[in-house]
Structure formats: C-alpha cells, structure tokens
Design a protein around this motif. Structure first.
Motif, short mmCIF file in Angstrom:
data_model
loop_
_atom_site.label_atom_id
_atom_site.label_comp_id
_atom_site.label_asym_id
_atom_site.label_seq_id
_atom_site.Cartn_x
_atom_site.Cartn_y
_atom_site.Cartn_z
N LEU A 189 0.80 -1.21 -0.08
CA LEU A 189 0.01 -0.06 -0.06
C LEU A 189 0.90 1.40 -0.04
CD1 LEU A 189 -1.71 -2.48 1.29
CD2 LEU A 189 -3.11 -0.54 2.43
N PHE A 190 0.52 2.10 -0.99
CA PHE A 190 1.21 3.30 -0.86
C PHE A 190 0.17 4.65 -1.04
CE2 PHE A 190 3.97 0.33 -3.20
CZ PHE A 190 5.47 0.94 -3.15
N PRO A 191 -0.52 4.60 0.23
CA PRO A 191 -1.63 5.80 0.07
C PRO A 191 -1.17 7.02 0.14
CG PRO A 191 -0.97 4.96 2.30
CD PRO A 191 -0.29 3.91 1.17
N SER A 192 -2.01 7.78 -0.33
CA SER A 192 -1.77 9.22 -0.41
C SER A 192 -1.95 10.00 0.88
CB SER A 192 -2.85 9.93 -1.66
OG SER A 192 -4.05 9.85 -1.28
N THR A 193 -2.28 9.36 1.86
CA THR A 193 -2.47 10.00 3.10
C THR A 193 -1.79 9.18 4.29
OG1 THR A 193 -4.34 8.87 3.69
CG2 THR A 193 -4.77 10.70 2.52
N PRO A 194 -1.43 9.84 5.50
CA PRO A 194 -0.51 9.26 6.42
C PRO A 194 -1.18 7.89 6.97
CG PRO A 194 -0.79 11.57 6.95
CD PRO A 194 -1.84 11.16 5.89
N VAL A 195 -0.44 6.92 7.44
CA VAL A 195 -1.07 5.61 8.31
C VAL A 195 -0.02 5.77 9.63
CG1 VAL A 195 -0.77 3.34 8.11
CG2 VAL A 195 -1.06 4.53 5.99
N ALA A 196 -0.75 5.25 10.66
CA ALA A 196 -0.31 4.78 12.02
C ALA A 196 -0.72 3.63 12.60
CB ALA A 196 -0.72 6.00 12.78
N SER A 197 0.09 2.77 13.09
CA SER A 197 -0.34 1.40 13.43
C SER A 197 0.28 1.33 14.86
CB SER A 197 0.29 0.47 12.56
OG SER A 197 -0.19 -0.90 13.09
N VAL A 198 -0.61 0.54 15.71
CA VAL A 198 -0.23 0.23 16.96
C VAL A 198 -0.40 -1.27 17.14
CG1 VAL A 198 -0.66 0.59 19.62
CG2 VAL A 198 -0.71 2.42 18.02
N TYR A 199 0.46 -1.84 17.87
CA TYR A 199 0.76 -3.51 18.08
C TYR A 199 0.91 -3.80 19.49
CZ TYR A 199 2.88 -8.01 17.02
OH TYR A 199 2.86 -9.35 16.79
N GLN A 200 -0.13 -4.44 20.19
CA GLN A 200 0.13 -4.56 21.70
C GLN A 200 -0.36 -5.82 22.18
OE1 GLN A 200 -1.27 -1.04 23.90
NE2 GLN A 200 0.32 0.24 23.30
N SER A 201 -0.40 -6.22 23.31
CA SER A 201 -1.24 -7.23 24.03
C SER A 201 -1.76 -6.75 25.36
CB SER A 201 -0.24 -8.50 24.30
OG SER A 201 0.55 -8.06 25.67
N GLY A 202 -2.70 -7.76 25.80
CA GLY A 202 -3.44 -7.23 27.20
C GLY A 202 -2.78 -8.03 28.22
N TYR A 203 -1.64 -8.31 28.47
CA TYR A 203 -1.09 -9.34 29.18
C TYR A 203 0.14 -8.79 30.04
CZ TYR A 203 -3.47 -13.04 26.81
OH TYR A 203 -4.33 -13.85 26.20
N ALA A 204 0.34 -9.14 31.26
CA ALA A 204 1.44 -8.43 31.90
C ALA A 204 2.44 -9.86 32.70
CB ALA A 204 0.89 -7.60 33.22
N PRO A 205 3.61 -9.50 32.66
CA PRO A 205 4.66 -10.44 33.06
C PRO A 205 4.20 -10.99 34.67
CG PRO A 205 5.85 -8.50 33.19
CD PRO A 205 4.48 -8.11 32.36
N THR A 206 4.38 -12.13 35.08
CA THR A 206 4.53 -12.60 36.48
C THR A 206 5.87 -12.26 36.90
OG1 THR A 206 4.87 -14.73 36.07
CG2 THR A 206 2.51 -13.97 35.86
N ALA A 207 6.08 -13.06 38.26
CA ALA A 207 7.37 -12.75 38.65
C ALA A 207 8.20 -14.21 38.03
CB ALA A 207 7.49 -13.05 40.36
N HIS A 208 7.62 -15.17 37.39
CA HIS A 208 8.38 -16.23 36.96
C HIS A 208 8.85 -15.85 35.46
CE1 HIS A 208 6.27 -18.49 40.22
NE2 HIS A 208 5.20 -18.08 39.70
N GLN A 209 10.11 -16.42 35.54
CA GLN A 209 10.98 -16.31 34.13
C GLN A 209 12.15 -17.18 34.37
OE1 GLN A 209 14.27 -14.96 34.15
NE2 GLN A 209 14.49 -14.69 36.16
N GLY A 210 12.67 -17.58 33.09
CA GLY A 210 13.72 -18.75 32.92
C GLY A 210 14.33 -18.23 31.48
N ILE A 211 15.21 -19.26 31.29
CA ILE A 211 16.04 -19.23 30.13
C ILE A 211 15.68 -20.74 29.29
CG2 ILE A 211 18.40 -19.44 29.12
CD1 ILE A 211 17.70 -16.82 30.63
N VAL A 212 15.45 -20.24 28.18
CA VAL A 212 15.41 -21.60 27.07
C VAL A 212 16.51 -22.46 26.91
CG1 VAL A 212 14.71 -22.11 24.77
CG2 VAL A 212 13.50 -20.47 25.91
N THR A 213 16.48 -23.48 27.33
CA THR A 213 17.63 -24.43 27.38
C THR A 213 17.48 -25.76 26.38
OG1 THR A 213 16.90 -25.53 29.37
CG2 THR A 213 18.48 -23.86 29.63
N GLY A 214 16.33 -25.59 25.85
CA GLY A 214 15.98 -26.81 24.99
C GLY A 214 14.94 -26.43 23.70
N VAL A 215 15.30 -26.23 22.72
CA VAL A 215 14.17 -25.92 21.45
C VAL A 215 14.76 -26.21 20.18
CG1 VAL A 215 15.17 -23.54 21.22
CG2 VAL A 215 12.87 -24.01 20.84
#
Length: 396
Positions: A189-215
């Motif tokens: 798309l090469f529109p003749s007028t401006p474009v704006a886009s927002v990309y988000q989620s509705g989630y929040a991180p918990t306290a749990h986190q780790g490292i991927v060690t096998g994938v």
C-alpha cells in the motif's frame, strides 16, 4: 482517499457479496483500488474469490479467513459464516496484491510475492508505506524475513495468520491469481495519506521467568534444564495442564497464561512479544504458535478477561492519537484465541473500538498469529496480540 467498510450476515457467498457490493456503493463508486475481504470458513474460499473478482472487480484483491467471523461498525459476527470488506479508493495512491504457496522455502516465497505485488502496483523497487499480510500459520517468521529482505527492516508490516474455527487447518488465503491453504497474500500500500499502527497485548509479566535451554523450531523442550510442560504447569499454578500418555491440546487453558520475550524497551518499560502454548507432549515438550530461541529469557505472562476486553479500545485510541489527524478508516487485528476466551464479551470489545474510532469505517479480524511493529522496533510475529492500523483522511 476514501474508505468504506461492509459486513454481511447472509451466510452464503452470493448473498454476502451482494450485500457487500450494495454497502460499498460499487454501482456508483466503481471498483476500489484495494479491498481486503475477510471471512469465516463457513464460506468457500474458492467460490468467494471467483465471485468477488466479478462483483468487486478490484485488481488488488486480498482475501483471508478469520476465526468464526469478523467485526465492524455493524457489530460482531462470529456465527461461523461472517464476511467483511475494507475498501479503499485512492486515485493518488498505488496498491498491489500477490499471493503464493509457502512451499519448501517460505522466505523465498515471500520475496517473490512482494516483488510481484510491487510490480502490480506499478512501483517496482520502491518501499511501500504499509504491507497488509495474511499468511497460513506455521512459518510467519520466515515470511517476515523474506519481506524485509525486499522492502527493508523499517517498512510497516501488519496483518494476521489466517484462521479457521477449531485449529483443524481449514484456513485459506487468496489473491487475484489463486487460492491457497498453506500460502500467503501480500498487499503493498502506497496511500496518499498518512498511516499509523499500534501493536500490543493485554498481558502482564508475572514474577516467573527462565532461560530456554532446549528448543527446536517451535517445539520448546526445556526451560532452565527442566521439562517445559512441567515448568509451565508450575508457573501457572496448575492452570496449564501437562500431558499423560498422549499429546494434549492446551490452547484454551494457556490463553491467559502465554510466554513472553522482551522485544524492546520503551522508556524503560519492556514490550513483551507473546508465544501461545498449543500442545503439551508426554515427554514434557510444548509446541508453540511462535518461535523462541536457545538462550532466550522468557516470562510467564498472565491476562484476564477484563484486560483482553479493554485492550482493543486502548490500542485504537493510541493509533488515533499517533495519526494526529482525521481518520478515513481502520483495520483491526484481534487474536482469535483472545476472542474465544472472551467470546461472550465481544460486544464490549467492539464497543471499545467504536468509542475511539467514532463513525470511521473499520474492519476487525480474528487471527491465529499477529504481525505488527512494536514501538521502536521492526515487524514481528507474535501471538495473543492486537493491532489497529489507521489511515488519514487528508494529505500530509
């Protein structure tokens, strides 16, 4: 620039396209320069494409299936055979669409498709303002890499992975040339007028986190050298179940408990790109709907029905503010998994978007993967995401 959106609850291809043509005013306006046609799999994709070419007549015809249906100013239609259209008339702009099977090399297929779309738009070798993308689930990261190889890393790529009603693989994609079940449709798309886009989620991180060690690809084997399914079950306090002797689908249970990776920091605030756990295996591996890499730090994310309902309106509000002008139309991508999780509250989701867009024509689709650009970052593929892309009504 003029935009119109249309919906049909006819439930059949011929009646639906007649409704679309009437609402778009095609007898007076003529064929649009671009039209996105999104539909539930209760409508046959091949029949829909063939009739759409005749009825709508747009060279830049972009088609993709959406989980259960669509939403727009007329409300939410998720009965299984919904049909919606988003049409642009823009004599000063340029638009082109092409499609391709993913084949053995999705990266190469994406390069070929976007090159053909640019040629159809009459803008070969140029960089579009926006790429609207529909792709079969599975290799979205490869497709984005292929597109970026042609148009650069800064071009806005927005869209969603085509969906069916039950993850059985009935999704479809089509362009002006062909219908696909494991393909992509790329519109430049090469529109003749401006474009704006927002990309988000509705989630929040918990306290749990780790490292991927096998994938391997999208199959996550280990987090912190422990079986991934065991870790997810522990982090979610049992909400995400483990498999017994057979693989177990966990999409529904994990919808409010996805995994997240930090894709970008904005003013010190992390932006998490989500991966939706899909299947737990007896060996403790978990299949995801997005790729993670060895050594990635991942967080247990959590959402609620209230957060998923409210987020779409906030995303639309931010897109409207970012455009800083009147809006001619908007395309909304809302994760199909999120939609299924709050299915009985989708009228609230639609109303939240409507409150921000007002009388603006808009079309919303429900996808099995979402593509967009986080603030300060290039295009990404994620799960359980929401995007809103708005088109200005006046020249910059």
């Amino acid at each position: 620039m003029r935009i119109r959106a249309a919906q049909s609850v006819s439930g059949d291809v011929s009646g639906g396209l007649a409704d679309i043509a009437s609402t778009l005013g095609l007898s007076q306006s003529g064929a649009p320069d671009f039209v996105a046609l999104h539909f539930a799999v209760g409508l046959d994709a091949a029949h829909l494409r063939d009739e759409a070419i005749s009825v709508i007549g747009a060279a830049a015809l972009h088609g993709g299936s959406s989980c259960l249906g669509i939403m727009g100013p007329l409300g939410v239609d998720i009965g299984g055979a919904g049909l919606g259209a988003f049409a642009i008339w823009d004599a000063e702009g340029s638009y082109g669409t092409s499609s391709a099977d993913l084949g053995a090399d999705a990266d190469a297929a994406a390069r070929s498709a976007v090159t053909a779309a640019l040629a159809q738009a009459g803008r070969p070798g140029e960089v579009p303002e926006l790429i609207w993308l529909t792709v079969a689930p599975g290799r979205e990261e490869d497709v984005i890499n292929g597109l970026r190889a042609v148009v650069g890393s800064e071009t806005l790529i927005v869209g969603g992975s085509s969906a069916d009603n039950d993850v059985s693989g009935q999704w479809a994609q089509f362009g002006p040339e062909a219908v696909h079940s494991d393909g992509m449709v790329v519109s430049v798309l090469f529109p003749s007028t401006p474009v704006a886009s927002v990309y988000q989620s509705g989630y929040a991180p918990t306290a749990h986190q780790g490292i991927v060690t096998g994938v391997e690809g999208r199959r996550l084997y280990e987090i912190d050298n422990r079986a991934a399914a065991e870790v997810l079950n522990e982090w979610s306090a049992g909400a995400v179940p483990m498999a017994d002797t057979e693989p177990r689908f966990i999409l529904a249970e994990s919808t409010l408990w996805p995994l997240g990776r930090v894709a970008q920091q904005v003013a010190g605030v992390p932006f998490h790109l989500l991966a939706h756990p899909a299947v737990a295996h007896p060996d403790g591996a978990v299949d995801l709907f997005a790729a993670v890499a060895q050594g990635d730090q991942i967080w247990q994310m959590h959402g609620t029905a209230d957060s998923l309902v409210a987020r779409a309106g906030r995303v639309a509000e931010q897109a409207r503010k970012n455009l800083a002008g009147d809006i001619a139309g908007a395309l909304v991508v809302y994760c199909g998994g999120c939609m299924l999780a709050v299915r009985d509250r989708m009228t609230e989701v639609s109303a939240g978007i409507e409150a921000q867009l007002g009388d603006t024509p808009w079309l919303g689709i429900f996808t099995f993967g979402e593509q967009g650009s986080p603030v300060g970052d290039g295009p990404r593929h994620g799960n359980l995401m929401i995007s809103c892309t708005v088109f200005g009504s006046q020249d910059p």
